[in-house]
Write an enzyme that holds these catalytic residues in place. Sequence first.
Site, mmCIF file in Angstrom:
data_model
loop_
_atom_site.group_PDB
_atom_site.id
_atom_site.type_symbol
_atom_site.label_atom_id
_atom_site.label_comp_id
_atom_site.label_asym_id
_atom_site.label_seq_id
_atom_site.Cartn_x
_atom_site.Cartn_y
_atom_site.Cartn_z
ATOM 1 N N SER A 56 0.791 -1.227 0.000
ATOM 2 C CA SER A 56 0.000 0.000 0.000
ATOM 3 C C SER A 56 0.823 1.276 0.000
ATOM 4 O O SER A 56 0.359 2.303 -0.483
ATOM 5 C CB SER A 56 -0.959 -0.006 1.193
ATOM 6 O OG SER A 56 -0.255 -0.203 2.403
ATOM 7 N N HIS A 97 -5.494 -2.805 -2.864
ATOM 8 C CA HIS A 97 -5.080 -1.877 -3.922
ATOM 9 C C HIS A 97 -5.002 -2.535 -5.297
ATOM 10 O O HIS A 97 -4.616 -1.884 -6.261
ATOM 11 C CB HIS A 97 -3.733 -1.243 -3.572
ATOM 12 C CG HIS A 97 -3.782 -0.483 -2.281
ATOM 13 N ND1 HIS A 97 -4.249 0.809 -2.191
ATOM 14 C CD2 HIS A 97 -3.477 -0.868 -1.023
ATOM 15 C CE1 HIS A 97 -4.201 1.206 -0.930
ATOM 16 N NE2 HIS A 97 -3.747 0.204 -0.196
ATOM 17 N N LYS A 138 -11.630 1.619 -1.713
ATOM 18 C CA LYS A 138 -10.600 2.160 -2.599
ATOM 19 C C LYS A 138 -11.152 2.260 -4.022
ATOM 20 O O LYS A 138 -11.953 3.138 -4.274
ATOM 21 C CB LYS A 138 -9.337 1.339 -2.429
ATOM 22 C CG LYS A 138 -8.730 1.757 -1.076
ATOM 23 C CD LYS A 138 -7.773 0.880 -0.414
ATOM 24 C CE LYS A 138 -7.481 1.492 0.963
ATOM 25 N NZ LYS A 138 -6.888 0.561 1.902
#
Length: 395
Positions: A182, A210, A239
Amino acid sequence: MSVLDSRLAPVLDDLRERSLYRVRRSVDGAHGVQMRVDGRDCINFCSNDYLGLASDPRLAAAAMRALDRSGTGSSGSALISGYNTEHRALEEELAAFLGRPRVLLFSSGWAANVGVLKALLGRGDVVIADELNHASLIDGARASGADYQRVAHADVDGYRAALQRAALDGRFAMLVADGVFSMDGDVADLPALRQLTHQTGAALMIDDAHGLGVLGATGRGSAEHFGIEPDVLMATMGKSLGCAGGLVAGSETLIEYLVQRARTWVFSTAPPPAIAAAAREALRIIRSEPELRGRLLANIDRFVRGARDRGLPISERAVATPIQPVIVHEDARALRLSRELMERGYWVAAIRPPTVPRGTARLRITLSAAHDAAQIDGLLDALAQSLTVLDQVNP
Ligand SMILES: *Cc1c(COP(=O)(O)O)cnc(C)c1O
């Protein structure tokens, strides 16, 4: 001062002195690319909204329709009264998208990691973890009571040695890693991890917070990118999906086990149905508009080329992910660089310990499909100017 406050205040003073004190900036309105932050307009280059969906009106419309039908709260945990048809539909659609038998929704990615690791591991087991794993993986693994073995970042030989030791001792082992790290933006060597865990009879858990929506031919994440299947795939909807909440994908048996045993799921209120409705819309857009991911990849490419052309010190490790750190080492320097960029209208937060190891403070620049070429070029120029200013003040 109260007994408690007089215990806390010196710690705060110390953090201030060491440039480690943290403050929030408040965003007025939508969390898109153009933002109003603490009363000034800027271009945001530090969010995790990689596809620009957090401020997409179609998600808001889907949420509003669900709010009209279902109200705000879920009123209970999923096992009591909180499970809505929106949750069920989202779980089924995510499972179909990810190509796994089942998905379970958690209220956050943090809750998912802690709940899963505590449910699956216990005393006598071994958890083998990359040193740069996300904090929630570290906390979950430590709280599980399993023997915690921290391995140097991306050290495949280190993973192998730890897995072989666990196998020799006849202990159950689980290898746990971020799919995309990350704060560094590099990608785990998943084929090697999958092969090692198969060879040693261990399980593999990947946190793809991610990777989901970003990597792979169709945005299914780092597992699709490499064509492997972890035993436990975790991700977040906060995200690239532009919403909130965690998810775990895996076998029927795994999900049923978590339903019985994952305490952060069993004893926590189910997320609002409207958030599940918004996430369903995000998933529909990701599936039907691959050009979004294409724009993101083009933006990453433009940034990396532009940084190289200008001789900017971007990390070599991050290549085709939206996370592009500029490592400046000292905490105070990271703060100053972040302030210089803000002066020029670009928001990139400084990332300092304990989020990253000591001596590796950085600006974590993130790209989004919603940025345009002029914004990316503008950031690169502002970064070059800001670094020059910093070097003049403090060479
Ligand atoms: C953000 C993040 C999480 C936590 O997810 P939330 O939904 O924000 O709680 C877990 N793992 C990684 C790698 C993350 O980046």
